[in-house]
Motif scaffolding. Structure first.
Motif, short mmCIF file in Angstrom:
data_model
loop_
_atom_site.label_atom_id
_atom_site.label_comp_id
_atom_site.label_asym_id
_atom_site.label_seq_id
_atom_site.Cartn_x
_atom_site.Cartn_y
_atom_site.Cartn_z
N UNK A 80 10.00 -0.75 2.02
CA UNK A 80 8.64 -1.18 1.63
C UNK A 80 8.62 -1.91 0.28
N UNK A 104 -9.28 -13.82 -0.86
CA UNK A 104 -8.75 -12.81 0.08
C UNK A 104 -7.25 -12.65 -0.12
N UNK A 105 -6.58 -13.79 -0.33
CA UNK A 105 -5.13 -13.70 -0.52
C UNK A 105 -4.78 -13.01 -1.83
N UNK A 108 -5.11 -9.38 -1.13
CA UNK A 108 -3.95 -8.91 -0.37
C UNK A 108 -2.74 -8.74 -1.26
N UNK A 111 -3.12 -5.71 -3.42
CA UNK A 111 -2.87 -4.48 -2.66
C UNK A 111 -1.37 -4.24 -2.46
N UNK A 112 -0.63 -5.33 -2.17
CA UNK A 112 0.82 -5.20 -2.01
C UNK A 112 1.44 -4.72 -3.32
N UNK A 115 0.67 -1.17 -3.83
CA UNK A 115 1.48 -0.38 -2.89
C UNK A 115 2.89 -0.17 -3.41
N UNK A 118 2.88 2.27 -6.21
CA UNK A 118 2.79 3.65 -5.71
C UNK A 118 4.15 4.16 -5.23
N UNK A 119 4.93 3.26 -4.62
CA UNK A 119 6.25 3.65 -4.12
C UNK A 119 7.17 4.12 -5.23
N UNK B 79 3.04 -12.11 10.25
CA UNK B 79 2.95 -11.26 9.05
C UNK B 79 2.38 -9.87 9.29
N UNK B 108 1.54 4.11 -0.54
CA UNK B 108 2.06 2.80 -0.96
C UNK B 108 2.38 1.92 0.23
N UNK B 109 3.05 2.50 1.25
CA UNK B 109 3.38 1.72 2.45
C UNK B 109 2.11 1.27 3.16
N UNK B 111 -0.86 0.74 1.75
CA UNK B 111 -1.48 -0.33 0.95
C UNK B 111 -0.75 -1.66 1.16
N UNK B 112 0.58 -1.60 1.24
CA UNK B 112 1.36 -2.82 1.47
C UNK B 112 0.98 -3.43 2.83
N UNK B 114 -1.84 -3.00 4.45
CA UNK B 114 -3.21 -3.53 4.34
C UNK B 114 -3.21 -4.86 3.59
N UNK B 115 -2.43 -4.93 2.53
CA UNK B 115 -2.34 -6.16 1.74
C UNK B 115 -1.80 -7.32 2.56
N UNK B 116 -0.77 -7.05 3.37
CA UNK B 116 -0.20 -8.11 4.20
C UNK B 116 -1.20 -8.57 5.26
N UNK B 118 -4.41 -8.67 4.80
CA UNK B 118 -5.33 -9.55 4.05
C UNK B 118 -4.71 -10.94 3.90
N UNK B 119 -3.42 -10.97 3.55
CA UNK B 119 -2.73 -12.26 3.38
C UNK B 119 -2.76 -13.03 4.70
N UNK B 121 -4.88 -12.68 7.14
CA UNK B 121 -6.26 -13.07 7.45
C UNK B 121 -6.65 -14.32 6.66
#
Lengths: 122, 140
Positions: A80, A104-105, A108, A111-112, A115, A118-119, B79, B108-109, B111-112, B114-116, B118-119, B121
């Protein structure tokens, strides 16, 4: 230090590999059929495309780094965490290629990044 | 439909490949990325480890299927599938390799993933006039 270095190499090579491979496959075109002969021709065309070669080179470096890192890092953390390359790619697109990045990007990408952060928590 | 099947097979091959590689590398021992000679010796030793070859083969299958999917459809479709792959890898680590996965790692996984999405979309949204480049070319 070791983790930071590994994530940096994985992220950079992953971002460049994805970019070149996507660009190369657009040049190659769609696979017309799943017949063996068509697959061979398709593979030969891929091998002759510069962007695909560059993408594959980046992904090979990415892969060797991943294999070595798997000797000490956990799969549930390392794989991840490689998503960090999306953050780098978006920042590169904004600051190096001067592309417009939609809201939006950015969400995203944020959020990545969250994430991955958090890992890394113990 | 064929794209969904190919992407599903690709994700399974990727997760299986990572599990095999992790198993094989743990047998070989810890490698330092900064020690060139030890790293070379370890990689040579790895050539005689069947689990590593199986992992490499499965990741090769993943790469081939991923390339075929990219030739059939846009990156914005591929994606979200890779986003599912991250969660699948965490699940494989937890349930097959018995890694201790804290709740923060699951979050974390998620969120990743979800983020992808969004990208992806943002790539699929129709571009506004005069703003076409960033909304049409994948993550880069």
């Amino acid at each position: 230090m070791r983790t930071v270095l590994t994530l940096a190499v994985l992220s950079l090579c992953g971002a460049l590999g994805d970019l070149y491979l996507a660009k190369g496959m657009q040049q190659v075109g769609a696979l017309p059929t799943l017949r063996l002969r068509a697959l061979l021709v398709f593979g030969r065309t891929m091998a002759r495309t510069g962007a695909v070669r560059l993408g594959v080179l980046c992904l090979i470096v990415n892969f060797v780094t991943l294999v070595v890192a798997l000797s000490w890092a956990e799969v549930s953390f390392l794989v991840p965490a490689t998503a960090l390359h999306f953050v780098l790619a978006t920042l590169g697109a904004k600051w190096l290629l001067h592309e417009h990045i939609s809201g939006v990007r950015w969400c995203g990408t944020l959020l990545v990044g969250l994430g991955v952060a958090l890992l890394t928590l113990p | 439909m064929k794209t969904v099947v190919v992407l599903l097979l690709a994700l399974l091959a990727q997760a299986g490949g990572n599990v095999c590689l992790s198993t094989g590398m743990r047998v070989l021992g810890v490698a330092s990325p900064l020690d060139g000679s030890a790293l070379g010796a370890l990689l040579l030793q790895g050539l005689a480890t069947p689990t590593l070859w199986l992992g490499i083969g499965l990741l090769g299958v993943f790469f081939a299927l991923y390339a075929v999917a990219l030739s059939w459809t846009e990156l914005s479709v591929v994606l979200p599938a890779t986003a599912v792959g991250y969660i699948l890898n965490v699940a494989c680590g937890a349930y097959i390799l018995h890694e201790a996965v804290p709740p923060a790692r699951w979050a974390g996984a998620g969120l990743i993933g979800l983020g992808l999405c969004c990208v992806a979309w943002s790539v699929r949204r129709p571009a506004r006039p005069g703003r076409t480049r960033g909304d049409t070319c994948g993550p880069c």
